[in-house]
Design a protein around this motif. Structure first.
Motif, PDB file in Angstrom:
ATOM      1  N   ASP A   1       1.727 135.032  12.525  1.00 45.94           N
ATOM      2  CA  ASP A   1       1.186 135.234  13.874  1.00 45.94           C
ATOM      3  C   ASP A   1       1.850 134.296  14.875  1.00 45.94           C
ATOM      4  OD1 ASP A   1      -0.571 137.281  13.178  1.00 45.94           O
ATOM      5  OD2 ASP A   1      -2.169 135.891  12.664  1.00 45.94           O
ATOM      6  N   GLY A   2       1.856 133.001  14.544  1.00 52.51           N
ATOM      7  CA  GLY A   2       2.487 132.037  15.439  1.00 52.51           C
ATOM      8  C   GLY A   2       3.975 132.259  15.550  1.00 52.51           C
ATOM      9  N   THR A   3       4.614 132.596  14.425  1.00 55.67           N
ATOM     10  CA  THR A   3       6.041 132.885  14.423  1.00 55.67           C
ATOM     11  C   THR A   3       6.348 134.068  15.327  1.00 55.67           C
ATOM     12  OG1 THR A   3       6.195 132.089  12.144  1.00 55.67           O
ATOM     13  CG2 THR A   3       7.999 133.448  12.938  1.00 55.67           C
ATOM     14  N   GLY A   4       5.489 135.097  15.276  1.00 53.99           N
ATOM     15  CA  GLY A   4       5.681 136.268  16.125  1.00 53.99           C
ATOM     16  C   GLY A   4       5.555 135.938  17.596  1.00 53.99           C
ATOM     17  N   ALA A   5       4.568 135.111  17.945  1.00 54.59           N
ATOM     18  CA  ALA A   5       4.389 134.726  19.346  1.00 54.59           C
ATOM     19  C   ALA A   5       5.569 133.897  19.838  1.00 54.59           C
ATOM     20  CB  ALA A   5       3.093 133.939  19.499  1.00 54.59           C
ATOM     21  N   LEU A   6       6.021 132.966  19.015  1.00 55.74           N
ATOM     22  CA  LEU A   6       7.149 132.121  19.397  1.00 55.74           C
ATOM     23  C   LEU A   6       8.405 132.967  19.635  1.00 55.74           C
ATOM     24  CD1 LEU A   6       8.380 129.293  19.779  1.00 55.74           C
ATOM     25  CD2 LEU A   6       8.760 129.229  17.293  1.00 55.74           C
ATOM     26  N   ARG A   7       8.658 133.911  18.736  1.00 55.26           N
ATOM     27  CA  ARG A   7       9.844 134.764  18.913  1.00 55.26           C
ATOM     28  C   ARG A   7       9.707 135.650  20.145  1.00 55.26           C
ATOM     29  NH1 ARG A   7      12.858 138.698  14.442  1.00 55.26           N
ATOM     30  NH2 ARG A   7      14.484 139.425  15.871  1.00 55.26           N
TER      31      ARG A   7
ATOM     32  N   PHE B   1       0.180 125.662  17.029  1.00 52.17           N
ATOM     33  CA  PHE B   1       0.963 124.912  16.047  1.00 52.17           C
ATOM     34  C   PHE B   1       2.417 125.377  16.035  1.00 52.17           C
ATOM     35  CE2 PHE B   1      -2.849 123.187  13.891  1.00 52.17           C
ATOM     36  CZ  PHE B   1      -2.374 121.914  13.612  1.00 52.17           C
ATOM     37  N   SER B   2       2.651 126.679  16.053  1.00 54.30           N
ATOM     38  CA  SER B   2       4.012 127.193  15.957  1.00 54.30           C
ATOM     39  C   SER B   2       4.844 126.806  17.168  1.00 54.30           C
ATOM     40  CB  SER B   2       3.987 128.715  15.792  1.00 54.30           C
ATOM     41  OG  SER B   2       3.348 129.069  14.579  1.00 54.30           O
ATOM     42  N   ILE B   3       4.268 126.928  18.355  1.00 55.21           N
ATOM     43  CA  ILE B   3       4.988 126.553  19.569  1.00 55.21           C
ATOM     44  C   ILE B   3       5.200 125.045  19.621  1.00 55.21           C
ATOM     45  CG2 ILE B   3       4.729 126.370  22.073  1.00 55.21           C
ATOM     46  CD1 ILE B   3       3.534 129.138  22.049  1.00 55.21           C
ATOM     47  N   GLY B   4       4.146 124.296  19.300  1.00 55.94           N
ATOM     48  CA  GLY B   4       4.233 122.845  19.379  1.00 55.94           C
ATOM     49  C   GLY B   4       5.243 122.243  18.424  1.00 55.94           C
TER      50      GLY B   4
END
Length: 283
Positions: free
Chosen positions: A105-111, A139-142
């Motif tokens: 989920d976080g990886t998808g948002a970051l991409r 967490f992913s963005i940070g």
């Protein structure tokens, strides 16, 4: 799709799963790449034997959805670091009987943000919400970009404070949190370079709802909305009218599915096909 004795199986497990778009998206991608893999949906109430079945039946990979994203972690052999910090798993890779958990989920948002050309380094980011999506994205963005500050706003002070504490222990920049009120929202958005909305507000069947008054939006900001039904929420429409750069939640949904495809197959995901299926399903 031709299925024979050599076909590998991927699946989504959860309860309910009847609404899931994942079978349509992944099967189209597997077919496009000519891979002998099929993707099915399993409604799962009893999680432990279901995870044992991943090993016993030698499933290639599994998507995990509500309500099992947290509980499934106890049954895995390995959990990727960011997924462990987030505290939930939505992707499992079966690597020769060893089950490895990830959070896409976080990886998808970051991409999605990167593909939209959003520069995060040095920016002041406001995250609205403190639930599972907010944890994954924050967490992913940070971890990926040295922000100037990250500010969390939520109507639930307890989870918001805990998330801020968890982030502050990991990230090398200031993390603040406030209870979401009209006053705190106005003050935080006045200083913000970007807004990341991670609550269900604005989702169908209430597409006219928004947490952010249009008067608080300004040109030069970026606005990401994790909601993808409707495709363009009221928040995004008003942000666009204010001159903000907008990133719709469907992009996060697409790229989290692409991460899963690439995790299971080791191949680049056929994004054109996956995007076409997503848009057809949501239209």
């Amino acid at each position: 799709m031709f299925i024979d004795a050599k076909t590998r199986v991927c699946a989504v497990i959860g309860n309910p799963v009847e609404h899931s778009l994942s079978p349509a998206i992944h099967n189209a991608a597997f077919e496009k790449e000519g891979l002998p893999i099929c993707y099915v949906a399993f409604r799962v109430e009893d999680l432990a034997p279901a995870v044992a079945g991943i090993r016993a039946l030698n499933l290639l990979g599994v998507s995990v959805t509500i309500p099992h994203k947290v509980a499934v972690m106890a049954y895995l052999d390995e959990i990727e670091e960011t997924a462990r910090q987030i505290g939930s798993v939505n992707t499992i890779l079966n690597r020769q009987g060893r089950l490895i958990g990830y959070n896409s989920d976080g990886t998808g948002a970051l991409r999605a943000l990167r593909e939209a050309g959003i520069e995060l380094s040095g920016k002041r980011i406001v995250v609205l919400g403190s639930g599972g999506a907010a944890r994954a994205i924050a967490f992913s963005i940070g971890k990926a970009a040295p922000l100037s500050t990250m500010t969390l706003l939520s109507v639930e002070p307890g989870p918001c404070e805990r998330l801020a504490e968890d982030l502050a222990r990991t990230l090398p920049f200031p993390v603040r949190w406030f209870e979401h009120t009209e006053e705190s929202l106005a003050q935080c958005l006045k200083e913000a370079d970007g807004i990341i909305h991670c609550t269900p507000v604005g989702m169908n069947p209430h597409p006219d709802a928004t947490l952010v008054p249009a008067s608080l939006l300004r040109a030069g900001q970026f606005v990401f909305d994790a909601v993808y039904t409707p495709l363009k929420t009221r928040l995004l429409r008003e942000a666009e009218s204010a001159g903000c750069r907008v990133v719709p939640g469907v992009e996060m949904f697409l790229y989290q599915a692409a991460f899963q495809f690439e995790c299971w197959t080791g191949r680049r995901a056929p994004l054109d096909v996956m995007r076409k299926v997503v848009m057809e399903c949501l239209s």
